[in-house]
Scaffold this motif. Sequence first.
Motif, short mmCIF file in Angstrom:
data_model
loop_
_atom_site.label_atom_id
_atom_site.label_comp_id
_atom_site.label_asym_id
_atom_site.label_seq_id
_atom_site.Cartn_x
_atom_site.Cartn_y
_atom_site.Cartn_z
N ARG A 117 14.90 -11.85 6.03
CA ARG A 117 15.09 -10.84 7.06
C ARG A 117 14.70 -9.44 6.61
NH1 ARG A 117 15.44 -9.56 10.75
NH2 ARG A 117 17.47 -8.75 11.34
N SER A 118 14.67 -9.21 5.30
CA SER A 118 14.32 -7.87 4.81
C SER A 118 12.81 -7.62 4.89
CB SER A 118 14.81 -7.68 3.37
OG SER A 118 14.21 -8.62 2.51
N VAL A 119 12.05 -8.63 5.21
CA VAL A 119 10.60 -8.48 5.38
C VAL A 119 10.33 -8.19 6.85
CG1 VAL A 119 8.36 -9.57 5.16
CG2 VAL A 119 10.14 -10.05 3.48
N LYS A 120 9.99 -6.97 7.17
CA LYS A 120 9.72 -6.57 8.55
C LYS A 120 8.21 -6.50 8.76
CE LYS A 120 14.06 -6.04 9.70
NZ LYS A 120 14.72 -6.94 10.65
N SER A 121 7.61 -7.62 8.98
CA SER A 121 6.17 -7.69 9.19
C SER A 121 5.83 -7.19 10.60
CB SER A 121 5.69 -9.14 9.02
OG SER A 121 4.33 -9.26 9.28
N THR A 122 4.88 -6.26 10.70
CA THR A 122 4.55 -5.66 12.00
C THR A 122 3.07 -5.82 12.30
OG1 THR A 122 4.17 -3.49 10.97
CG2 THR A 122 6.38 -3.94 11.78
N ILE A 123 2.72 -5.58 13.56
CA ILE A 123 1.33 -5.59 13.99
C ILE A 123 1.05 -4.27 14.70
CG2 ILE A 123 1.21 -8.10 14.24
CD1 ILE A 123 1.51 -7.76 17.23
#
Length: 441
Positions: A117-123
């Motif tokens: 959850r600490s990985v906030k992958s965005t586009i």
Amino acid sequence: MSQLGHDELEEMADEYDLSDMDNDMDDEYNGARVIGSDSDDEEQSVTDTTAAEARKGKDIQGIPWERLSITREKYRLTRLSQYKNYENVPNSGEKSQKESVITEKGENYYDFHHNSRSVKSTILHFQLRNLVWATSKHDVYFMSHYSVLHWSALTNEKEVLIDVQGHVAPTEKHPGSLLEGFYQTQVSTLAIKDNLLVAGGFQGEIICKFLDREGVSYCCRTTFDENAITNAIEIYNGPSGAVHFMASNNDSGIRVFDMERFLLCRTFRFDWPVNHTALSPDGKLVVVVGDNPEALLVDSTSGKTIHELKGHVDFSFASAWNPDGFTFATGNQDRTCRVWDTRNLSKPVTVLRGNLGAIRSVRFSSDGRYMAMAEPADFVHIFDVSSGYNKRQEVDFFGEISGISFSPDTESLFIGVWDRTYGSLLQYNRRRSYSYLDLLI
């Protein structure tokens, strides 16, 4: 690709966020907000999910279905019926369904391992989903807002490699490199292979970093055309072993860079914006897809078109070669992925379809055994190549997909999920049969 301004892209991205789906469901389901809640309490209550917890029944994304007034199954049905697939050609999805095959799902090639959850992958652009790359089964690189991050699946720690919100300038001097660098780069695509990381931007920016060197090695602008966005990057080794990369741009050009000499060595021009390219394992052929229903098979040295691939009815944004060197795949907004064989290009080997929308990303495992196909959201399909693509595993979750990546050793598959509340990094590990261990029991 669609030529939209940044504000319009933000609006388009918001339209695909699952919170809008929740708003649509509020009246029907008494205000239950399933995904995308802005509640701080709910954000804090969402934690990582391990394989052991998932086996005990915990949702892999930590969604508390037991506390909601809607079941997961009913929400899935609503999502399938209401998700808006973007098409440049109206009704392309319906047109393509007639050719697609019904594949057998229910296989299990990769087991769920962890949801971080600490990985906030965005586009940043709703059509470009190549922002997650694995260099090992423990090392993953991705975009999170204005940062290029490294994530260690061993230590559960992340590190900022490049902060593109401020000033990014090269620490090395090379001919053609912009020593003044860039400010507030909007990264549209990312690629990493071995020791080289290349990020492409909305204004044609190219930022190159070698992972074993301090700072950024090279910065350049591929074009000053107003339609300059870098749509895709392909990193490969040339015949001499030198590291090269190929940049696909919205100005209808492909540019090949030699990273041993830090030089632009070739430029190819086409009649339409190029959204993605894939180089064959022997380095002789390039698959070129873009704002045209037909994909092209091109000579990598001359740029001459060898064959036009007919079948898709909308624009394509994904392509990939099987390591066997004969077959390759193209992913399209008509909701299909077509697999082709260079020994007979008159028709595709098969036409695979998704559940929800466009095929935004395609990856083969390095052993050629599996092909992963990502839709814009919610679904990643893993096909068994040896079955003729007739058998598949369906990975089912909720959220936009920022990218997918097999680890080079094929042991892991990483999926970036972009959502305001449940954004994360999903890790699946390859299922192995260790029957010899049974003798020890």
